[in-house]
Design a protein around this motif. Structure first.
Motif, PDB file in Angstrom:
ATOM      1  N   GLU A 291      11.165   2.585  -2.559  1.00 33.51           N
ATOM      2  CA  GLU A 291      10.556   2.279  -1.348  1.00 33.51           C
ATOM      3  C   GLU A 291      11.458   1.368  -0.458  1.00 33.51           C
ATOM      4  O   GLU A 291      11.719   1.889   0.764  1.00 33.51           O
ATOM      5  CB  GLU A 291       9.234   1.576  -1.281  1.00 33.51           C
ATOM      6  CG  GLU A 291       8.274   1.654  -0.407  1.00 33.51           C
ATOM      7  CD  GLU A 291       7.099   0.809  -0.617  1.00 33.51           C
ATOM      8  OE1 GLU A 291       6.500   0.129   0.301  1.00 33.51           O
ATOM      9  OE2 GLU A 291       6.602   0.684  -1.945  1.00 33.51           O
ATOM     10  N   THR A 292      11.996   0.343  -1.134  1.00 31.48           N
ATOM     11  CA  THR A 292      12.959  -0.533  -0.324  1.00 31.48           C
ATOM     12  C   THR A 292      14.213   0.477   0.206  1.00 31.48           C
ATOM     13  O   THR A 292      14.682   0.117   1.039  1.00 31.48           O
ATOM     14  CB  THR A 292      13.403  -1.589  -1.185  1.00 31.48           C
ATOM     15  OG1 THR A 292      12.189  -2.389  -1.559  1.00 31.48           O
ATOM     16  CG2 THR A 292      14.455  -2.431  -0.693  1.00 31.48           C
ATOM     17  N   ALA A 293      14.531   1.341  -0.487  1.00 34.04           N
ATOM     18  CA  ALA A 293      15.825   1.819  -0.695  1.00 34.04           C
ATOM     19  C   ALA A 293      15.727   2.946   0.655  1.00 34.04           C
ATOM     20  O   ALA A 293      16.624   3.097   1.752  1.00 34.04           O
ATOM     21  CB  ALA A 293      16.241   2.983  -1.716  1.00 34.04           C
ATOM     22  N   ALA A 294      14.711   3.482   0.885  1.00 31.50           N
ATOM     23  CA  ALA A 294      13.979   4.148   1.828  1.00 31.50           C
ATOM     24  C   ALA A 294      14.356   3.668   3.428  1.00 31.50           C
ATOM     25  O   ALA A 294      14.540   4.390   4.176  1.00 31.50           O
ATOM     26  CB  ALA A 294      12.659   4.786   1.826  1.00 31.50           C
ATOM     27  N   SER A 295      14.173   2.604   3.454  1.00 30.88           N
ATOM     28  CA  SER A 295      13.882   1.709   4.735  1.00 30.88           C
ATOM     29  C   SER A 295      15.120   0.556   4.804  1.00 30.88           C
ATOM     30  O   SER A 295      15.509  -0.366   5.851  1.00 30.88           O
ATOM     31  CB  SER A 295      12.795   0.709   5.024  1.00 30.88           C
ATOM     32  OG  SER A 295      12.351  -0.053   3.973  1.00 30.88           O
ATOM     33  N   LEU A 296      15.921   0.564   3.725  1.00 30.81           N
ATOM     34  CA  LEU A 296      17.055  -0.405   3.805  1.00 30.81           C
ATOM     35  C   LEU A 296      17.982  -0.210   4.873  1.00 30.81           C
ATOM     36  O   LEU A 296      18.522   0.952   5.007  1.00 30.81           O
ATOM     37  CB  LEU A 296      17.802  -0.203   2.491  1.00 30.81           C
ATOM     38  CG  LEU A 296      18.942  -1.338   2.052  1.00 30.81           C
ATOM     39  CD1 LEU A 296      18.034  -2.860   1.805  1.00 30.81           C
ATOM     40  CD2 LEU A 296      19.588  -0.895   0.941  1.00 30.81           C
ATOM     41  N   LYS A 297      18.513  -1.227   5.621  1.00 32.88           N
ATOM     42  CA  LYS A 297      19.555  -1.014   6.604  1.00 32.88           C
ATOM     43  C   LYS A 297      20.818  -1.556   6.164  1.00 32.88           C
ATOM     44  O   LYS A 297      20.726  -2.604   5.551  1.00 32.88           O
ATOM     45  CB  LYS A 297      18.718  -1.862   7.843  1.00 32.88           C
ATOM     46  CG  LYS A 297      17.721  -1.707   8.481  1.00 32.88           C
ATOM     47  CD  LYS A 297      17.685  -0.640   9.308  1.00 32.88           C
ATOM     48  CE  LYS A 297      16.260  -0.401   9.984  1.00 32.88           C
ATOM     49  NZ  LYS A 297      16.173   0.766  10.798  1.00 32.88           N
TER      50      LYS A 297
ATOM     51  N   ARG B   5      31.216  -0.545  -1.097  1.00 34.95           N
ATOM     52  CA  ARG B   5      30.186  -1.645  -1.568  1.00 34.95           C
ATOM     53  C   ARG B   5      28.711  -1.416  -0.968  1.00 34.95           C
ATOM     54  O   ARG B   5      27.660  -1.345  -1.640  1.00 34.95           O
ATOM     55  CB  ARG B   5      30.647  -2.826  -1.447  1.00 34.95           C
ATOM     56  CG  ARG B   5      31.862  -3.452  -1.930  1.00 34.95           C
ATOM     57  CD  ARG B   5      32.032  -3.194  -3.620  1.00 34.95           C
ATOM     58  NE  ARG B   5      30.814  -3.850  -4.116  1.00 34.95           N
ATOM     59  CZ  ARG B   5      30.448  -3.573  -5.513  1.00 34.95           C
ATOM     60  NH1 ARG B   5      30.906  -2.515  -6.010  1.00 34.95           N
ATOM     61  NH2 ARG B   5      29.317  -4.114  -6.069  1.00 34.95           N
ATOM     62  N   ARG B   6      28.657  -0.747   0.430  1.00 30.90           N
ATOM     63  CA  ARG B   6      27.583  -0.323   1.087  1.00 30.90           C
ATOM     64  C   ARG B   6      27.092   0.796   0.237  1.00 30.90           C
ATOM     65  O   ARG B   6      25.866   0.948  -0.129  1.00 30.90           O
ATOM     66  CB  ARG B   6      28.121   0.045   2.299  1.00 30.90           C
ATOM     67  CG  ARG B   6      28.672  -0.941   3.043  1.00 30.90           C
ATOM     68  CD  ARG B   6      28.527  -0.474   4.789  1.00 30.90           C
ATOM     69  NE  ARG B   6      29.376   0.459   5.099  1.00 30.90           N
ATOM     70  CZ  ARG B   6      30.763   0.081   5.459  1.00 30.90           C
ATOM     71  NH1 ARG B   6      31.124  -0.954   5.240  1.00 30.90           N
ATOM     72  NH2 ARG B   6      31.400   1.332   5.668  1.00 30.90           N
ATOM     73  N   ALA B   7      27.894   1.902  -0.269  1.00 31.73           N
ATOM     74  CA  ALA B   7      27.400   3.010  -1.018  1.00 31.73           C
ATOM     75  C   ALA B   7      26.665   2.373  -2.329  1.00 31.73           C
ATOM     76  O   ALA B   7      25.774   2.814  -2.799  1.00 31.73           O
ATOM     77  CB  ALA B   7      28.512   3.923  -1.455  1.00 31.73           C
ATOM     78  N   GLU B   8      27.381   1.587  -3.251  1.00 30.88           N
ATOM     79  CA  GLU B   8      26.817   0.853  -4.167  1.00 30.88           C
ATOM     80  C   GLU B   8      25.534   0.353  -3.925  1.00 30.88           C
ATOM     81  O   GLU B   8      24.655   0.352  -4.937  1.00 30.88           O
ATOM     82  CB  GLU B   8      27.986  -0.196  -4.903  1.00 30.88           C
ATOM     83  CG  GLU B   8      27.620  -0.692  -6.066  1.00 30.88           C
ATOM     84  CD  GLU B   8      27.412   0.064  -7.277  1.00 30.88           C
ATOM     85  OE1 GLU B   8      27.947   1.180  -7.214  1.00 30.88           O
ATOM     86  OE2 GLU B   8      26.968  -0.362  -8.382  1.00 30.88           O
ATOM     87  N   ALA B   9      25.423  -0.422  -2.817  1.00 34.40           N
ATOM     88  CA  ALA B   9      23.959  -1.359  -2.563  1.00 34.40           C
ATOM     89  C   ALA B   9      22.748  -0.042  -2.435  1.00 34.40           C
ATOM     90  O   ALA B   9      21.996  -0.156  -2.932  1.00 34.40           O
ATOM     91  CB  ALA B   9      24.097  -2.065  -1.423  1.00 34.40           C
ATOM     92  N   ARG B  10      23.138   1.037  -1.803  1.00 34.06           N
ATOM     93  CA  ARG B  10      22.251   1.986  -1.692  1.00 34.06           C
ATOM     94  C   ARG B  10      21.963   2.611  -2.705  1.00 34.06           C
ATOM     95  O   ARG B  10      20.738   3.064  -3.260  1.00 34.06           O
ATOM     96  CB  ARG B  10      23.025   3.338  -0.807  1.00 34.06           C
ATOM     97  CG  ARG B  10      22.871   2.986   0.683  1.00 34.06           C
ATOM     98  CD  ARG B  10      23.031   4.305   1.574  1.00 34.06           C
ATOM     99  NE  ARG B  10      23.476   3.891   3.132  1.00 34.06           N
ATOM    100  CZ  ARG B  10      24.721   3.730   3.458  1.00 34.06           C
ATOM    101  NH1 ARG B  10      25.713   4.004   2.612  1.00 34.06           N
ATOM    102  NH2 ARG B  10      24.955   3.366   4.709  1.00 34.06           N
ATOM    103  N   LYS B  11      22.803   2.871  -3.832  1.00 33.81           N
ATOM    104  CA  LYS B  11      22.593   3.622  -5.217  1.00 33.81           C
ATOM    105  C   LYS B  11      21.850   2.684  -5.771  1.00 33.81           C
ATOM    106  O   LYS B  11      20.867   3.051  -6.459  1.00 33.81           O
ATOM    107  CB  LYS B  11      23.889   3.770  -5.957  1.00 33.81           C
ATOM    108  CG  LYS B  11      24.044   4.474  -6.930  1.00 33.81           C
ATOM    109  CD  LYS B  11      25.335   4.664  -7.541  1.00 33.81           C
ATOM    110  CE  LYS B  11      25.288   4.676  -9.095  1.00 33.81           C
ATOM    111  NZ  LYS B  11      26.482   4.148  -9.765  1.00 33.81           N
TER     112      LYS B  11
END
Lengths: 391, 391
Positions: free
Chosen positions: B56-62, B42-48
């Protein structure tokens, strides 16, 4: 023999209506030859109506004070019983004993123990025994009954009947001394207005095995008995149901919803709507790989034959059964079924617990008698309302 | 400050949906800066999803494994809690302790005792506390709420909600190990699907004082918890109600009917119908001289503003409340009300008797814990369904 002679016992709200219908020759083969009522004013009214509508019948019409006397004489082959409910079984039994065919107004009686005796008397007799479940003539319910019995709908899962369109004002209850008292009438909306729906419910869905009801007495009217009921039902196959009724809602609702394995039925506003599934829901639930998927369905308005003869339909079938052996709209012995439902609802509410069907009939009578003892007589104003369009 | 940074805890069915909405910039002023989920997939899915929708959001997403860690860090001012229900209160409390604004998915929790602690923590904090009662954005219910509160309808007499259109297949329950178990989820259709209607019920009608419910476990699905419920309600003014729900009916019904002194309301198919009386029924009942008369009425379709923003509406109000002090769709502390209703329904069914509200919260927890102890773990397939259009 090509005509049936009928004696009408009770010329109140409903009896008057029936007298008019027959005098207006709405029922071929049925003639009124006698009437009985304990009130002089009602006997006079019956004579007046007969003179207005059918002078020939009026000339030979026998008029009695007591139903018992009408039954013991030979003026008629058949009797229609339209007196307060407690007297239905005793007059029916007397009728059979004197070889009369009997058409009894609903409800069959006030308590099942008494109605069981009536059914036994009918069983011993070879005469016709019918009950005034005129709403069984409604094309919507007839068609639904046919669909359920054909098996096309699969097993029933749920039933929900909101039947709150029995609105009555306080003056309705004030008009007759016996109405809405435990001792005079024996109940309220369940016993007076709802026998039709309770009969249809068991006719369509079968008898529930458990009932939990909440009957509220004097909620909307100054009366002794219940005028607001919510009941929860469970059936043998696990299906559940809700039945809600009142004489206090305006406007009310008459909406019967049933869920089956093959879709959903809604009867409302004279229409029969069917959301028809392409596959059985039980099968779909177990095999679909999508958690949120729903089985495909089509929304259909089911065509009926459009016929809804109501009381006249019941009279016609009663007459035809006597003359030619045709089918009745409702066999008299089936009257006990709807009454079983209302008795179970009262008992559940009185005991504040779930009641199994069959229930303890002696306990019910004991509980009813407690309430009859405390019952207060009302002044009898003897008012009769025009019931045209009332069922 | 003209932007709110949000951390989403739980990227399951609903969390994924919310993540997408915000990344698609449907909520002005709200940005996702962090997510947490215990499952690597699910973490991988969120990144994807973030990379696809907003680089832009993806780049800094914790991205965190534990909600606790997300809360303890300073990546966001606000948190959205979309994890299994038992964890809602503990994560909300932790959020308030770390100065976060909290938007909690429904239900507020599994048992009111736990939610009471959450409300106390919110009370001590000066942060925004909201709950995802997105169905309060529905124009039909908003308009009805306004009509009831204006007093124009008079006192409520009856409510009947058939909310059986929560159909779920067996695969829905099989997809996640925690679902539909007493220990993992804490309940079935009442706790997962119905919090919306239970919230609306109390928002529109007030809290009942008595509940008698019949909850059927594993009736339509191979699960531990209830998937079929019928509940009878009584309100302080004597009004009664029925609430029927299931995940086993296809097609189901969503029909809310309410009777008031001034007429009848039916909400169905996105319409708000009003049978409006010209006089108060209570007055008419007492004064009409005709037993069968009914008060005059007109049949009106009530116009609404047509707006129904659902989850996005809740997010917008949450953001606006933080930035500008605007009104929320539903205050977080109100989450306990609908939960009180479902807790009372369970307790009534478990004890097989009528339950008063307020009920014994310790007894409820004791009864729930009995069931948690016997609860069986299921294999967690970790399947996430597309929930677009699901509420």
């Amino acid at each position: 023999m090509n005509e049936v002679s009928l004696g009408i016992i009770g010329i109140g709200n409903m009896g008057t209506n029936h007298l008019r219908s027959i005098l207006e020759k709405k029922v071929p083969g049925l003639k009124v030859t006698a009437v009985a009522d304990r009130k002089e004013s009602r006997r006079a009214e019956a004579r007046k109506i007969a003179q207005e509508l059918d002078a020939e019948t009026a000339a030979s019409l026998k008029v009695y004070e007591e139903g018992k006397d009408l039954i013991e004489k030979d003026d008629c082959e058949a009797i229609l019983i339209a007196v307060p409910h407690y007297q239905h079984p005793e007059l029916s039994i007397l009728g059979f004993e004197h070889g009369k065919h009997v058409l009894c107004e609903k409800p069959a009686g006030v308590y099942t123990k008494q109605v069981r005796e009536m059914n036994e008397a009918a069983e011993k007799s070879d005469k016709t025994f019918a009950i005034m479940f005129n709403q069984r003539t409604n094309c919507v319910y007839r068609k639904l009954h046919e669909m359920i019995n054909s098996g096309e709908l699969g097993a029933m899962k749920r039933v929900n009947w909101i039947i709150t369109d029995w609105y009555r004002t306080q003056s309705y209850y004030d008009a007759a001394g016996w109405k809405a008292t435990w001792d005079g009438e024996g109940g309220g909306v369940l016993l007076n207005q709802c026998p039709h729906q309770l009969d249809l419910l068991q006719w369509l869905c079968g008898m529930p095995t458990k009932v939990r009801a909440f009957c509220h007495e004097a909620k909307w009217h100054d009366i002794e008995v219940e005028d607001d009921v919510t009941a929860y039902l469970e059936f043998e196959n696990g299906a559940t149901g809700v039945f809600v009724t009142t004489t206090g809602d305006a406007p009310g609702t008459n909406r019967l919803e049933l869920t089956f394995e093959m879709g959903k039925i809604v009867c409302e506003n004279g229409k029969l709507m069917f959301d028809k599934l392409k596959v059985n829901e039980r099968e779909f639930c177990k095999t679909s790989q999508n958690g949120f998927a729903k089985p495909e369905m089509e929304h259909i308005e089911i065509e009926t034959d459009g016929s809804n003869e109501q009381h006249v339909g019941v009279f016609k079938a009663f007459t035809d059964h006597i003359l030619n052996g045709g089918p009745l709209i409702a066999e008299g012995k089936e009257g006990i079924n709807g009454l079983t439902l209302s008795n179970a609802m009262y008992l559940s509410s009185w005991l504040d617990k779930t009641v199994d069907i069959p229930f303890d009939e002696d306990l019910f009578l004991q509980e009813l008698d407690k309430r009859r003892k405390l019952s207060k007589k009302k002044e009898d104003k003897g008012i009769v309302f025009d019931t045209k369009g009332t069922y």
